[in-house]
Design a protein around this motif. Structure first.
Motif, PDB file in Angstrom:
ATOM      1  N   PRO A 144       0.807  -1.228   0.000  1.00  0.00           N
ATOM      2  CA  PRO A 144       0.000   0.000   0.000  1.00  0.00           C
ATOM      3  C   PRO A 144       0.844   1.283   0.000  1.00  0.00           C
ATOM      4  CG  PRO A 144      -0.955  -1.586   1.509  1.00  0.00           C
ATOM      5  CD  PRO A 144       0.367  -2.149   1.074  1.00  0.00           C
ATOM      6  N   SER A 145       1.938   1.310   0.733  1.00  0.00           N
ATOM      7  CA  SER A 145       2.762   2.527   0.737  1.00  0.00           C
ATOM      8  C   SER A 145       3.495   2.707  -0.590  1.00  0.00           C
ATOM      9  CB  SER A 145       3.753   2.509   1.904  1.00  0.00           C
ATOM     10  OG  SER A 145       4.636   1.427   1.793  1.00  0.00           O
ATOM     11  N   VAL A 146       3.851   1.618  -1.235  1.00  0.00           N
ATOM     12  CA  VAL A 146       4.509   1.708  -2.548  1.00  0.00           C
ATOM     13  C   VAL A 146       3.538   2.278  -3.582  1.00  0.00           C
ATOM     14  CG1 VAL A 146       5.498   0.354  -4.447  1.00  0.00           C
ATOM     15  CG2 VAL A 146       6.193  -0.122  -2.092  1.00  0.00           C
ATOM     16  N   VAL A 147       2.326   1.738  -3.644  1.00  0.00           N
ATOM     17  CA  VAL A 147       1.381   2.199  -4.659  1.00  0.00           C
ATOM     18  C   VAL A 147       0.881   3.613  -4.366  1.00  0.00           C
ATOM     19  CG1 VAL A 147       0.707  -0.126  -5.333  1.00  0.00           C
ATOM     20  CG2 VAL A 147      -0.668   1.097  -3.671  1.00  0.00           C
ATOM     21  N   ASN A 148       0.927   4.044  -3.109  1.00  0.00           N
ATOM     22  CA  ASN A 148       0.568   5.435  -2.793  1.00  0.00           C
ATOM     23  C   ASN A 148       1.531   6.432  -3.424  1.00  0.00           C
ATOM     24  OD1 ASN A 148      -1.732   4.847  -1.374  1.00  0.00           O
ATOM     25  ND2 ASN A 148      -0.715   4.841   0.629  1.00  0.00           N
ATOM     26  N   HIS A 149       2.722   5.974  -3.770  1.00  0.00           N
ATOM     27  CA  HIS A 149       3.716   6.828  -4.437  1.00  0.00           C
ATOM     28  C   HIS A 149       3.661   6.662  -5.966  1.00  0.00           C
ATOM     29  CE1 HIS A 149       5.380   6.920  -0.342  1.00  0.00           C
ATOM     30  NE2 HIS A 149       5.819   8.115  -0.711  1.00  0.00           N
ATOM     31  N   ARG A 150       2.550   6.130  -6.466  1.00  0.00           N
ATOM     32  CA  ARG A 150       2.336   5.920  -7.908  1.00  0.00           C
ATOM     33  C   ARG A 150       3.445   5.065  -8.529  1.00  0.00           C
ATOM     34  NH1 ARG A 150      -1.191   7.142 -11.065  1.00  0.00           N
ATOM     35  NH2 ARG A 150       0.075   7.843 -12.787  1.00  0.00           N
ATOM     36  N   ILE A 151       3.764   3.993  -7.836  1.00  0.00           N
ATOM     37  CA  ILE A 151       4.734   3.024  -8.334  1.00  0.00           C
ATOM     38  C   ILE A 151       3.958   1.763  -8.699  1.00  0.00           C
ATOM     39  CG2 ILE A 151       6.728   1.585  -7.733  1.00  0.00           C
ATOM     40  CD1 ILE A 151       7.579   3.849  -5.812  1.00  0.00           C
ATOM     41  N   ALA A 152       4.133   1.317  -9.938  1.00  0.00           N
ATOM     42  CA  ALA A 152       3.446   0.105 -10.397  1.00  0.00           C
ATOM     43  C   ALA A 152       4.139  -1.130  -9.836  1.00  0.00           C
ATOM     44  CB  ALA A 152       3.450   0.050 -11.922  1.00  0.00           C
ATOM     45  N   ILE A 153       3.362  -2.158  -9.571  1.00  0.00           N
ATOM     46  CA  ILE A 153       3.888  -3.435  -9.117  1.00  0.00           C
ATOM     47  C   ILE A 153       3.981  -4.361 -10.332  1.00  0.00           C
ATOM     48  CG2 ILE A 153       3.471  -5.445  -7.635  1.00  0.00           C
ATOM     49  CD1 ILE A 153       4.177  -2.842  -6.116  1.00  0.00           C
ATOM     50  N   VAL A 154       5.151  -4.953 -10.522  1.00  0.00           N
ATOM     51  CA  VAL A 154       5.407  -5.841 -11.658  1.00  0.00           C
ATOM     52  C   VAL A 154       5.799  -7.211 -11.124  1.00  0.00           C
ATOM     53  CG1 VAL A 154       6.835  -6.224 -13.706  1.00  0.00           C
ATOM     54  CG2 VAL A 154       6.285  -3.891 -13.007  1.00  0.00           C
ATOM     55  N   SER A 155       5.225  -8.248 -11.711  1.00  0.00           N
ATOM     56  CA  SER A 155       5.640  -9.606 -11.349  1.00  0.00           C
ATOM     57  C   SER A 155       5.331 -10.543 -12.511  1.00  0.00           C
ATOM     58  CB  SER A 155       4.928 -10.087 -10.085  1.00  0.00           C
ATOM     59  OG  SER A 155       3.670 -10.639 -10.404  1.00  0.00           O
ATOM     60  N   GLY A 156       5.749 -11.777 -12.336  1.00  0.00           N
ATOM     61  CA  GLY A 156       5.492 -12.808 -13.338  1.00  0.00           C
ATOM     62  C   GLY A 156       4.184 -13.538 -13.134  1.00  0.00           C
ATOM     63  N   LEU A 157       3.377 -13.084 -12.189  1.00  0.00           N
ATOM     64  CA  LEU A 157       2.038 -13.614 -11.943  1.00  0.00           C
ATOM     65  C   LEU A 157       2.006 -15.040 -11.407  1.00  0.00           C
ATOM     66  CD1 LEU A 157       0.130 -12.226 -15.054  1.00  0.00           C
ATOM     67  CD2 LEU A 157       0.148 -11.307 -12.740  1.00  0.00           C
ATOM     68  N   ARG A 213       1.809 -18.027  -8.628  1.00  0.00           N
ATOM     69  CA  ARG A 213       1.073 -18.091  -7.365  1.00  0.00           C
ATOM     70  C   ARG A 213       2.023 -17.755  -6.223  1.00  0.00           C
ATOM     71  NH1 ARG A 213       0.869 -24.525  -6.268  1.00  0.00           N
ATOM     72  NH2 ARG A 213       1.593 -24.639  -8.364  1.00  0.00           N
ATOM     73  N   GLY A 214       1.482 -17.437  -5.095  1.00  0.00           N
ATOM     74  CA  GLY A 214       2.302 -17.108  -3.926  1.00  0.00           C
ATOM     75  C   GLY A 214       2.532 -15.610  -3.823  1.00  0.00           C
ATOM     76  N   ILE A 215       3.769 -15.231  -3.590  1.00  0.00           N
ATOM     77  CA  ILE A 215       4.126 -13.825  -3.371  1.00  0.00           C
ATOM     78  C   ILE A 215       3.786 -12.965  -4.585  1.00  0.00           C
ATOM     79  CG2 ILE A 215       6.074 -12.243  -3.052  1.00  0.00           C
ATOM     80  CD1 ILE A 215       5.222 -13.611  -0.462  1.00  0.00           C
ATOM     81  N   ASP A 216       4.082 -13.448  -5.786  1.00  0.00           N
ATOM     82  CA  ASP A 216       3.813 -12.656  -6.997  1.00  0.00           C
ATOM     83  C   ASP A 216       2.337 -12.268  -7.098  1.00  0.00           C
ATOM     84  OD1 ASP A 216       6.400 -13.727  -7.394  1.00  0.00           O
ATOM     85  OD2 ASP A 216       6.146 -13.756  -9.568  1.00  0.00           O
ATOM     86  N   SER A 217       1.472 -13.274  -7.039  1.00  0.00           N
ATOM     87  CA  SER A 217       0.044 -12.985  -7.207  1.00  0.00           C
ATOM     88  C   SER A 217      -0.504 -12.173  -6.036  1.00  0.00           C
ATOM     89  CB  SER A 217      -0.762 -14.267  -7.417  1.00  0.00           C
ATOM     90  OG  SER A 217      -0.632 -15.124  -6.309  1.00  0.00           O
ATOM     91  N   ARG A 218      -0.026 -12.431  -4.837  1.00  0.00           N
ATOM     92  CA  ARG A 218      -0.506 -11.665  -3.685  1.00  0.00           C
ATOM     93  C   ARG A 218      -0.079 -10.202  -3.791  1.00  0.00           C
ATOM     94  NH1 ARG A 218      -2.429 -12.948   1.615  1.00  0.00           N
ATOM     95  NH2 ARG A 218      -2.985 -14.904   0.633  1.00  0.00           N
ATOM     96  N   SER A 219       1.090  -9.937  -4.355  1.00  0.00           N
ATOM     97  CA  SER A 219       1.515  -8.538  -4.524  1.00  0.00           C
ATOM     98  C   SER A 219       0.553  -7.796  -5.452  1.00  0.00           C
ATOM     99  CB  SER A 219       2.952  -8.447  -5.043  1.00  0.00           C
ATOM    100  OG  SER A 219       3.056  -8.919  -6.366  1.00  0.00           O
ATOM    101  N   HIS A 220       0.065  -8.474  -6.477  1.00  0.00           N
ATOM    102  CA  HIS A 220      -0.917  -7.866  -7.378  1.00  0.00           C
ATOM    103  C   HIS A 220      -2.241  -7.644  -6.665  1.00  0.00           C
ATOM    104  CE1 HIS A 220       0.960  -7.877 -11.448  1.00  0.00           C
ATOM    105  NE2 HIS A 220       1.815  -8.636 -10.795  1.00  0.00           N
ATOM    106  N   GLU A 221      -2.667  -8.618  -5.910  1.00  0.00           N
ATOM    107  CA  GLU A 221      -3.921  -8.474  -5.159  1.00  0.00           C
ATOM    108  C   GLU A 221      -3.846  -7.285  -4.206  1.00  0.00           C
ATOM    109  OE1 GLU A 221      -4.363 -12.264  -3.257  1.00  0.00           O
ATOM    110  OE2 GLU A 221      -4.827 -13.292  -5.138  1.00  0.00           O
ATOM    111  N   GLN A 222      -2.744  -7.169  -3.498  1.00  0.00           N
ATOM    112  CA  GLN A 222      -2.571  -6.058  -2.549  1.00  0.00           C
ATOM    113  C   GLN A 222      -2.533  -4.716  -3.279  1.00  0.00           C
ATOM    114  OE1 GLN A 222      -2.366  -5.924   0.870  1.00  0.00           O
ATOM    115  NE2 GLN A 222      -3.029  -8.044   0.807  1.00  0.00           N
ATOM    116  N   ALA A 223      -1.836  -4.668  -4.399  1.00  0.00           N
ATOM    117  CA  ALA A 223      -1.738  -3.417  -5.161  1.00  0.00           C
ATOM    118  C   ALA A 223      -3.111  -2.988  -5.676  1.00  0.00           C
ATOM    119  CB  ALA A 223      -0.759  -3.573  -6.316  1.00  0.00           C
ATOM    120  N   LEU A 224      -3.850  -3.921  -6.227  1.00  0.00           N
ATOM    121  CA  LEU A 224      -5.179  -3.595  -6.747  1.00  0.00           C
ATOM    122  C   LEU A 224      -6.129  -3.191  -5.623  1.00  0.00           C
ATOM    123  CD1 LEU A 224      -5.493  -6.389  -9.446  1.00  0.00           C
ATOM    124  CD2 LEU A 224      -5.197  -3.925  -9.849  1.00  0.00           C
TER     125      LEU A 224
END
Length: 176
Positions: A132-145, A147-158
């Protein structure tokens, strides 16, 4: 042939790997030989196997159909000004990126998230606090999608109203 058509044909030509495609592109670009396969394949950087594949497949009806279909799919090539600058710097950049969604996201600063597919609760807790603090600074989250940490990072960002970019290195037609 225009450079853009050349780059599409090269990216879709059977029998060539990513490094061969990039080498051929660089030779063609340096020598401006997009129409002259003999000049292109006579360069010392081009191996006999690559030359054989290129000459065999370059003018095939199969490749013609692939290129024609390729124009109907949203893509960014190495020639486009909005091709991600950071990708231009890698040793073997993809010649063509296919995308779905908002290509303006490539202009945002980005944080790549790579983690375990068998993530722990600690990993998920860290993401809940960090993303949440990263996306508040208008930083996009990038991953390979994955399962696990990658997909959860997208869920949290969205969930936090952020932007996400999923990178599928194998292409949409291959399950990874």
């Amino acid at each position: 042939m225009q450079p853009r058509e050349f780059i599409f044909r090269l990216s879709l030509c059977p029998g060539l790997g990513p490094l061969s495609r990039v080498r051929l592109w660089r030779v063609a670009e340096q020598n401006y030989c997009f129409d002259n396969l003999e000049l292109l394949t006579s360069q010392s950087q081009i191996t006999p196997r690559v030359k054989e594949s290129l000459l065999k497949n370059w003018a095939s009806p199969y490749l013609d159909r692939l290129v024609e279909q390729n124009y109907r799919v949203p893509q960014i090539t190495l020639l486009d000004p909005d091709y991600p600058a950071i990708l231009r710097e890698i040793y073997c950049p993809p010649l063509v990126l296919y995308y779905q969604g908002n290509r303006d996201l490539f202009k945002l600063p980005a944080l790549a998230v790579v983690g375990s597919r068998q993530a722990t609760s600690y990993g998920f807790t860290v993401l809940e606090k960090l993303i949440p603090s990263v996306v508040n600074h208008r930083i996009a989250i990038v991953s390979g999608l994955a399962r696990g940490i990658d997909s959860r990072s997208h869920e949290q960002a969205l969930a936090s109203g952020g932007a996400v970019i999923g990178v599928i290195g194998t292409g949409l037609d291959q399950t990874y």
